[in-house]
Design an enzyme around this catalytic site. Structure first.
Site, PDB file in Angstrom:
ATOM      1  N   TYR A  35       7.640   4.367 -18.385  1.00 27.82           N
ATOM      2  CA  TYR A  35       6.711   4.598 -18.027  1.00 27.82           C
ATOM      3  C   TYR A  35       5.498   4.277 -17.947  1.00 27.82           C
ATOM      4  CZ  TYR A  35       4.543   8.885 -15.522  1.00 27.82           C
ATOM      5  OH  TYR A  35       3.822   9.090 -14.128  1.00 27.82           O
ATOM      6  N   HIS A  70      -3.393   9.198 -20.152  1.00 31.89           N
ATOM      7  CA  HIS A  70      -2.713  10.454 -20.877  1.00 31.89           C
ATOM      8  C   HIS A  70      -1.466   9.556 -21.356  1.00 31.89           C
ATOM      9  CE1 HIS A  70      -2.816  13.440 -16.703  1.00 31.89           C
ATOM     10  NE2 HIS A  70      -3.836  13.354 -17.246  1.00 31.89           N
ATOM     11  N   PRO A 125       8.251   6.864  -5.369  1.00 27.00           N
ATOM     12  CA  PRO A 125       6.967   6.962  -6.333  1.00 27.00           C
ATOM     13  C   PRO A 125       7.497   7.292  -7.555  1.00 27.00           C
ATOM     14  CG  PRO A 125       7.363   8.164  -4.178  1.00 27.00           C
ATOM     15  CD  PRO A 125       8.343   7.621  -3.473  1.00 27.00           C
TER      16      PRO A 125
HETATM   17  P1  RFL Z   1      -1.271  -1.498   0.451  1.00 24.71           P
HETATM   18  O1  RFL Z   1      -2.128  -0.513   0.085  1.00 24.71           O
HETATM   19  O2  RFL Z   1       0.120  -1.273   1.617  1.00 24.71           O
HETATM   20  O3  RFL Z   1      -2.650  -2.688   1.689  1.00 24.71           O
HETATM   21  C1  RFL Z   1      -1.843  -3.180   2.373  1.00 24.71           C
HETATM   22  C2  RFL Z   1      -3.116  -3.435   3.335  1.00 24.71           C
HETATM   23  O4  RFL Z   1      -2.975  -4.849   4.278  1.00 24.71           O
HETATM   24  C3  RFL Z   1      -2.819  -4.169   5.701  1.00 24.71           C
HETATM   25  N1  RFL Z   1      -2.345  -4.738   6.057  1.00 24.71           N
HETATM   26  C4  RFL Z   1      -2.795  -6.157   7.427  1.00 24.71           C
HETATM   27  N2  RFL Z   1      -3.919  -7.084   7.470  1.00 24.71           N
HETATM   28  C5  RFL Z   1      -3.837  -8.367   7.541  1.00 24.71           C
HETATM   29  N3  RFL Z   1      -3.154  -8.488   8.620  1.00 24.71           N
HETATM   30  C6  RFL Z   1      -2.086  -7.652   9.306  1.00 24.71           C
HETATM   31  N4  RFL Z   1      -1.316  -7.981   9.967  1.00 24.71           N
HETATM   32  C7  RFL Z   1      -1.510  -6.649   8.249  1.00 24.71           C
HETATM   33  N5  RFL Z   1      -1.512  -5.311   8.036  1.00 24.71           N
HETATM   34  C8  RFL Z   1      -1.257  -4.504   7.209  1.00 24.71           C
HETATM   35  C9  RFL Z   1      -2.943  -2.907   5.713  1.00 24.71           C
HETATM   36  O5  RFL Z   1      -3.539  -2.221   6.690  1.00 24.71           O
HETATM   37  C10 RFL Z   1      -3.540  -2.997   3.865  1.00 24.71           C
HETATM   38  O6  RFL Z   1      -5.169  -2.431   3.959  1.00 24.71           O
HETATM   39  O7  RFL Z   1      -0.479  -3.143  -0.418  1.00 24.71           O
HETATM   40  P2  RFL Z   1      -0.892  -3.270  -1.601  1.00 24.71           P
HETATM   41  O8  RFL Z   1      -2.591  -4.124  -1.641  1.00 24.71           O
HETATM   42  O9  RFL Z   1       0.229  -4.699  -2.081  1.00 24.71           O
HETATM   43  O10 RFL Z   1      -0.936  -2.344  -2.353  1.00 24.71           O
HETATM   44  C11 RFL Z   1       0.503  -1.399  -3.225  1.00 24.71           C
HETATM   45  C12 RFL Z   1       0.067   0.193  -3.410  1.00 24.71           C
HETATM   46  O11 RFL Z   1      -1.053   0.945  -2.383  1.00 24.71           O
HETATM   47  C13 RFL Z   1       1.448   1.269  -3.154  1.00 24.71           C
HETATM   48  O12 RFL Z   1       3.058  -0.008  -4.023  1.00 24.71           O
HETATM   49  C14 RFL Z   1       1.527   2.079  -3.692  1.00 24.71           C
HETATM   50  O13 RFL Z   1       0.530   2.984  -2.970  1.00 24.71           O
HETATM   51  C15 RFL Z   1       2.268   3.077  -4.099  1.00 24.71           C
HETATM   52  N6  RFL Z   1       2.658   4.081  -4.901  1.00 24.71           N
HETATM   53  C16 RFL Z   1       2.111   5.006  -5.946  1.00 24.71           C
HETATM   54  N7  RFL Z   1       2.700   3.588  -7.125  1.00 24.71           N
HETATM   55  C17 RFL Z   1       1.932   3.418  -8.197  1.00 24.71           C
HETATM   56  O14 RFL Z   1       1.639   2.429  -9.325  1.00 24.71           O
HETATM   57  N8  RFL Z   1       1.480   4.759  -8.841  1.00 24.71           N
HETATM   58  C18 RFL Z   1       1.530   6.070  -7.733  1.00 24.71           C
HETATM   59  O15 RFL Z   1       1.798   7.677  -8.783  1.00 24.71           O
HETATM   60  C19 RFL Z   1       2.419   5.923  -6.860  1.00 24.71           C
HETATM   61  N9  RFL Z   1       2.068   6.606  -5.909  1.00 24.71           N
HETATM   62  C20 RFL Z   1       2.542   5.782  -4.505  1.00 24.71           C
HETATM   63  C21 RFL Z   1       2.946   6.786  -4.507  1.00 24.71           C
HETATM   64  C22 RFL Z   1       2.644   5.101  -2.533  1.00 24.71           C
HETATM   65  C23 RFL Z   1       2.806   6.544  -2.179  1.00 24.71           C
HETATM   66  N10 RFL Z   1       2.743   6.324  -0.375  1.00 24.71           N
HETATM   67  C24 RFL Z   1       2.272   6.912   0.434  1.00 24.71           C
HETATM   68  C25 RFL Z   1       3.491   5.106   0.046  1.00 24.71           C
HETATM   69  C26 RFL Z   1       2.648   7.497  -3.906  1.00 24.71           C
HETATM   70  C27 RFL Z   1       2.762   7.910  -2.300  1.00 24.71           C
HETATM   71  C28 RFL Z   1       2.845   8.730  -1.810  1.00 24.71           C
HETATM   72  C1  PHB Z   2      -0.423  11.028  -8.132  1.00 24.42           C
HETATM   73  O1  PHB Z   2       0.061  11.107  -6.479  1.00 24.42           O
HETATM   74  O2  PHB Z   2      -1.149  11.023  -8.245  1.00 24.42           O
HETATM   75  C2  PHB Z   2       1.479  10.743  -8.311  1.00 24.42           C
HETATM   76  C3  PHB Z   2       2.243   9.469  -7.119  1.00 24.42           C
HETATM   77  C4  PHB Z   2       3.584   9.936  -7.961  1.00 24.42           C
HETATM   78  C5  PHB Z   2       3.529   9.870  -9.361  1.00 24.42           C
HETATM   79  C6  PHB Z   2       2.683  10.525 -10.451  1.00 24.42           C
HETATM   80  C7  PHB Z   2       1.706  10.902  -9.329  1.00 24.42           C
HETATM   81  O3  PHB Z   2       4.968   9.402  -9.551  1.00 24.42           O
END
Ligand code: RFL
Ligand code: PHB
Length: 398
Positions: free
Chosen positions: A389, A72, A293
């Site tokens: 960004y 993008h 997010p």
């Molecule tokens: P995770 O993905 O939470 O993985 C952690 C893992 O550890 C496990 N765990 C354990 N394992 C062993 N023993 C324990 N006691 C444990 N406790 C937990 C869990 O089961 C899990 O598998 O963390 P990690 O790897 O640091 O990754 C981080 C990302 O997942 C997170 O920052 C992003 O998803 C945030 N996020 C976004 N980030 C972006 O860069 N761009 C985006 O567009 C974006 N959109 C989002 C997002 C997060 C969202 N939510 C739901 C929070 C959109 C959403 C809606």
């Molecule tokens: C996505 O889930 O595609 C997503 C989430 C947060 C953003 C951008 C994209 O800021």
């Protein structure tokens, strides 16, 4: 059992670190609380910065991303009946972002890990970290009804916000910063064509909305909702109706709706734990910091932590240089705080805070409206948004 690096958590942080270390011949074992399928069922990030794209390629897992991901060159902000394009590529002198779902990144990393024959203990319980301040740390856990002990040199706490790694650091040795927002994001995934070629972040009087995608046939949409709302309160029909209400008219007219294949509410939080290293334990990704997010920074900050820890551990094992360990936290935190500030700023500019209805909140809303107008009305302002960004460059060890 013995390994060099014990990795707690098989989210993107843990899997990517494990893959990079293995490429350098640094043996590692991952211990994960849930199953691989459960992890792949969580729908999260969609936007990858260039630094993360390069790191995935370096880890040898970039092939499908390069084939199926979408580059993008811009994003849009919509407010006051206008659509402002932030021309990422043009304003930053060539940087873009890759739209490729976290689920797919994780799947690629899981496949590469099993192909390389590396050990992962999924569905482990009672994971505990021991003696992390000493040269002989170890992890104990239960798996398949048996109790295990994993001796190691270092522990990477990649276990997310609710994991066990961060609380292992005594409260007196860490400081936590936090802002909890009075709303969440309701997300819907659907097998419908995306409403627009680019992501649109929409500020409206009814609250924030955004349009994103996973492919040419799969869309991801979000609505700001009160924290008191439950997913069950939102039928698909109610979601699409409200989304249409919040999209600019010309966009709403093009929206194709269909059954949701995933629907969830995520609370919004800014959180940082300092420092990110304690003895032989390193905190990585969501275990150390959370962003709302709105800036698409969470996964990308996790990747930059991984890049730094990978450099540190490579230097430790290849050069025998343990002094570089002390650089980890400072290097990560500089980039983390920048991502925190950007995500907080975007959240403040684009969301409706009027639930907290007092004069101070209304005044804040006016400041933020003026801020949004100022930064989007001129090219220098749009460049400031674009630069952040697409993400700051990764810092090297000194
Ligand atoms: P995770 O993905 O939470 O993985 C952690 C893992 O550890 C496990 N765990 C354990 N394992 C062993 N023993 C324990 N006691 C444990 N406790 C937990 C869990 O089961 C899990 O598998 O963390 P990690 O790897 O640091 O990754 C981080 C990302 O997942 C997170 O920052 C992003 O998803 C945030 N996020 C976004 N980030 C972006 O860069 N761009 C985006 O567009 C974006 N959109 C989002 C997002 C997060 C969202 N939510 C739901 C929070 C959109 C959403 C809606
Ligand atoms: C996505 O889930 O595609 C997503 C989430 C947060 C953003 C951008 C994209 O800021």
């Amino acid at each position: 059992m013995k390994t060099k690096v014990a990795i707690i958590g098989a989210g993107p942080s843990g899997l990517l670190l494990g893959q990079l270390l293995a490429k350098q011949g640094i043996d590692n074992v991952i211990i994960e609380r849930v199953s691989g399928d459960y992890i792949l069922g969580r729908i999260r990030a969609g936007v990858l910065e260039q630094g993360m794209v390069d790191l995935l390629r370096e880890a040898g897992v970039g092939e499908r991303m390069d084939r199926e991901g979408q580059v993008h060159t811009g994003v849009e902000l919509a407010f006051n009946n206008k659509r402002v394009k932030i021309e990422l590529e043009k304003l930053t002198g060539g940087s873009t972002v890759m739209v490729y779902g976290q689920t797919e990144v994780t799947r690629d990393l899981m496949d590469a890990r099993s192909a390389a024959g590396l050990t992962t203990y999924y569905e482990s319980s009672n994971v505990e970290l021991h003696d992390v301040k000493t040269d002989t740390p170890y992890v104990t856990f239960e798996h398949g009804g048996e109790r295990y002990r994993l001796d190691c040199d270092y522990i990477a706490g990649c276990d997310g916000f609710h994991g066990v790694s961060r609380p292992t650091i005594p409260a007196s040795s860490r400081k936590e910063y936090e802002r909890v927002y009075p709303f969440g994001w309701l997300g819907v995934l659907s097998d419908t064509p995306p409403v627009n070629d680019e992501l649109i972040y929409c500020k409206t009087d009814r609250g924030f909305a955004m349009t994103s995608m996973r492919s040419a046939t799969r869309s991801r949409y979000y609505l700001q909702v009160p924290l008191t709302d439950k997913v069950e309160d939102w039928s698909d029909e109610a979601f699409w109706t409200e989304l249409k209400n919040r999209l600019p008219n010309d966009v709403a007219e093009k929206l194709v709706t269909g059954p949701s294949i995933e629907k969830s509410i995520a609370p919004l939080r800014s959180f940082v734990c300092e420092p990110m290293q304690y003895g032989h334990l390193f905190l990585v990704g969501d275990a150390a910091h959370i962003v709302p997010p709105t800036g698409a920074k969470g996964l990308n900050l996790a990747a930059s932590d991984v890049a730094t820890l990978y450099k540190v551990l490579t230097q430790v094992y290849k050069e025998g240089d343990k002094d570089c360990i002390s650089q980890y936290s400072d290097i990560c935190l500089r980039r983390v705080w920048n991502g925190e500030r950007f995500s907080w700023w975007m959240t403040n500019m684009l969301h409706d805070f009027t639930g907290e209805n007092d004069l101070e909140t209304e005044t804040h809303a006016k400041f933020m409206e003026s801020e949004l107008n100022f930064y989007t009305d001129n090219e220098a302002g749009r460049r400031v948004i674009a630069m952040q960004y697409v993400g700051l460059p990764y810092e090297d060890l000194v």
